[in-house]
Design a protein around this motif. Structure first.
Motif, mmCIF file in Angstrom:
data_model
loop_
_atom_site.group_PDB
_atom_site.id
_atom_site.type_symbol
_atom_site.label_atom_id
_atom_site.label_comp_id
_atom_site.label_asym_id
_atom_site.label_seq_id
_atom_site.Cartn_x
_atom_site.Cartn_y
_atom_site.Cartn_z
ATOM 1 N N GLU A 111 0.586 -1.471 0.113
ATOM 2 C CA GLU A 111 0.077 0.202 -0.224
ATOM 3 C C GLU A 111 0.935 1.077 -0.161
ATOM 4 N N GLN A 112 1.329 1.553 0.921
ATOM 5 C CA GLN A 112 2.590 2.320 1.015
ATOM 6 C C GLN A 112 3.066 2.746 -0.492
ATOM 7 N N ALA A 169 -5.351 2.705 3.195
ATOM 8 C CA ALA A 169 -4.735 3.412 3.131
ATOM 9 C C ALA A 169 -3.891 4.169 3.974
ATOM 10 N N ALA A 170 -5.282 4.498 4.999
ATOM 11 C CA ALA A 170 -4.101 4.938 6.055
ATOM 12 C C ALA A 170 -3.702 4.035 6.805
ATOM 13 N N TYR A 172 -2.661 1.003 6.505
ATOM 14 C CA TYR A 172 -2.026 0.242 5.548
ATOM 15 C C TYR A 172 -0.803 1.589 6.106
ATOM 16 N N SER A 173 -0.545 3.069 6.162
ATOM 17 C CA SER A 173 0.408 4.225 6.064
ATOM 18 C C SER A 173 1.599 2.979 7.567
ATOM 19 N N LYS A 175 2.668 5.657 9.308
ATOM 20 C CA LYS A 175 2.227 5.972 10.675
ATOM 21 C C LYS A 175 1.813 5.292 11.831
#
Length: 270
Positions: A111-112, A169-170, A172-173, A175
């Motif tokens: 994802e990243q 997406a968030a 898997y980010s 952060k």
């Protein structure tokens, strides 16, 4: 002192001694009875504690109960149990099927690295995207983060496809995605904190309530069964027309933009 008085004194002394011995014997008997009674209570307490532990161990877990709960399908799903999740323009002729587990570190890496390319292709109508969620890492690592995050993704999907994709997406980010051994996704508060970085979900009371109440827990389990029945052995796995998209010379999903684009272009032409 007369012999009579001396004899009487001895008799009285012997009587006092006899009475004292009887009292001591009674006290000893009472002590033994108390000890036996306390021991019996202790044994019963231990047995009761063991029995309680056995009963508790045999109680169905939260997720066992969720499996028997009423199924609530998120909006934007199709299929008997709402486990068909396909998003994209109707004009797109082919579909990219993505098999992912929320706790999967390689999925996070994909994802990243490639996620933005997938999103651009999807928005351009190059292909539709179908999502199949897995939770096998909860079994292999123990925990419940994959199931809980998948349920939260269901709540995001109920808001809309864009909310779902942006929330995925968030999660898997770099952060927010934890180490696979760290079961952070089991905490609803953490999932909501991540969701507040997504415009469509920020402060969304309906979404937050669904996460806290586990509205889509049963759906997450049904989605996980779909993955288990697919024959796919690991994540991430990408397929188009039933064929896996892989890196050159590998059986693994392409992990660079260049390899992904090459694999997708070949699949679109096939």
């Amino acid at each position: 002192m007369s012999k009579r008085n001396s004899q009487a004194a001895k008799t009285a002394a012997r009587e006092r001694l006899r009475l004292e011995r009887e009292r001591e014997a009674k006290r000893a008997k009472v002590r033994r009875q108390i000890i036996v009674a306390c021991s019996a209570v202790g044994v019963l307490a231990v047995a009761g504690g063991i029995g309680y532990a056995v009963v508790q161990a045999n109680q169905p877990s939260y997720w066992d109960k969720a499996a028997d709960a009423k199924l609530v399908k998120p909006a934007n799903t199709t299929g008997e149990n709402g486990t068909t999740v396909v998003m994209g323009k109707a004009t797109a002729k082919k579909t990219l099927v993505m098999y992912e587990d929320p706790r999967c570190p390689v999925c996070a890496q994909f994802e990243q690295t490639v996620g933005e390319t997938v999103k651009k292709d999807y928005e351009a109508g190059k292909y539709k995207v179908q999502f199949v969620g897995a939770t096998f890492l909860d079994r292999s690592l123990t925990g419940e983060g994959s199931r809980n995050a998948l349920s939260a993704l269901g709540a995001a999907l109920n808001v809309g496809p864009e909310a779902f994709l942006d929330y995925k997406a968030a999660l898997y980010s770099a952060k927010w995605h934890p180490e696979e051994s760290d079961d952070k996704f089991k905490d609803d508060s953490y999932l909501i904190k991540v969701a507040d970085t997504v415009p469509e979900l920020k402060g969304n009371a309906t979404f937050q309530t669904a996460v806290k109440d586990g509205t889509y827990d049963k759906w997450a389990l049904e989605m996980s069964k779909t993955f288990d029945d697919s024959g796919v052995k690991g994540t991430p796995t990408l397929k188009m027309d039933g064929k896996a998209l892989t890196s050159p010379g590998s059986q693994n999903a392409p992990m660079t933009v260049a390899d992904f684009t090459t694999a997708v272009e070949a699949a679109l032409k096939g």
